[in-house]
Design an enzyme around this catalytic site. Structure first.
Site, PDB file in Angstrom:
ATOM      1  N   ASP A  10       0.872  -1.160   0.000  1.00 28.33           N
ATOM      2  CA  ASP A  10       0.000   0.000   0.000  1.00 28.33           C
ATOM      3  C   ASP A  10       0.919   1.223   0.000  1.00 28.33           C
ATOM      4  O   ASP A  10       2.088   1.125   0.380  1.00 28.33           O
ATOM      5  CB  ASP A  10      -0.891  -0.025   1.241  1.00 28.33           C
ATOM      6  N   ASP A  12       0.007   5.114   0.925  1.00 32.26           N
ATOM      7  CA  ASP A  12      -0.191   6.061   2.025  1.00 32.26           C
ATOM      8  C   ASP A  12      -0.283   5.325   3.362  1.00 32.26           C
ATOM      9  O   ASP A  12      -1.132   4.457   3.539  1.00 32.26           O
ATOM     10  CB  ASP A  12      -1.450   6.896   1.787  1.00 32.26           C
ATOM     11  N   CYS A 106     -16.490  -0.772  -8.098  1.00 28.55           N
ATOM     12  CA  CYS A 106     -15.540  -1.396  -9.012  1.00 28.55           C
ATOM     13  C   CYS A 106     -14.922  -2.602  -8.314  1.00 28.55           C
ATOM     14  O   CYS A 106     -15.127  -2.814  -7.124  1.00 28.55           O
ATOM     15  CB  CYS A 106     -14.458  -0.394  -9.407  1.00 28.55           C
TER      16      CYS A 106
END
Length: 187
Positions: A10, A12, A106
């Site tokens: 990941d 952030d 999504c």
């Protein structure tokens, strides 16, 4: 052609301090130990693939072009420190809080596994021998859904070791501790 193993990271909160919607080099602060961690992972044969939700694009806070420029700047900092980022996957969507073009459910927005599965197909990745490092439960949920074998839940911004959650296999304070866990597994 044999399958590869990947370290899915990941962004952030794992690579950089999460100042919320970071999109310029001036806002980007690398977390201590990130470059060392990534060197360890690469030396252990892992592809380095960043998989990041970027709803700031969908919300109109910055553009995809702004994001790509920051990615290029970030990759250059990695290269200066002897690390190659193999790929970056991102999701600009949000199901509710986004401009119409980006407002959707999504399969790429974590906790769904779409970004990881796209990377698997593109890079021919063995998910069972791969790793996900994330600071949010959604990172762990996406990795579990994609069949990633090792899922390390780290503290936001590398500050503390979080409490374990059901979807993770390990916890660590930061990416460097996570890399040390993985490198130890492969010795």
């Amino acid at each position: 052609m044999s399958l590869k193993k990947a370290a899915f990271l990941d962004r952030d909160g794992v690579i950089n301090i999460d100042h919320a919607y970071v999109h310029t080099p001036e806002e980007f602060t690398f977390i201590d130990g990130v470059f060392e961690a990534c060197r360890l992972l690469q030396q252990a044969g892992f592809l380095l693939i960043i998989a990041t939700n970027q709803s700031g694009i969908g919300r109109g806070y910055y553009t995809e072009d702004d994001f790509q420029k920051l990615c290029q700047w970030m990759k250059e900092r990695f290269e200066e420190n002897g690390v190659r980022v193999d790929d970056i996957f991102f999701c600009p969507h949000h199901p509710e809080k986004a401009l119409p073009a980006y407002r959707m459910e999504c399969d790429c927005r974590k906790p769904k596994p779409g970004m990881l599965l796209s990377a698997q197909k593109k890079w021919r990745i063995d998910m069972k021998s791969s790793l996900m490092v994330g600071d949010k439960p959604g990172d762990m949920q996406a990795a579990l859904a994609a069949g990633v074998g090792t899922r390390i839940f780290v503290g936001k911004d590398g500050l503390c070791c979080p409490e374990p959650i059901a979807e993770c296999t390990h916890t660590a304070r930061n990416l460097l501790e996570a890399a040390e866990i993985m490198v130890g597994k492969f010795k």
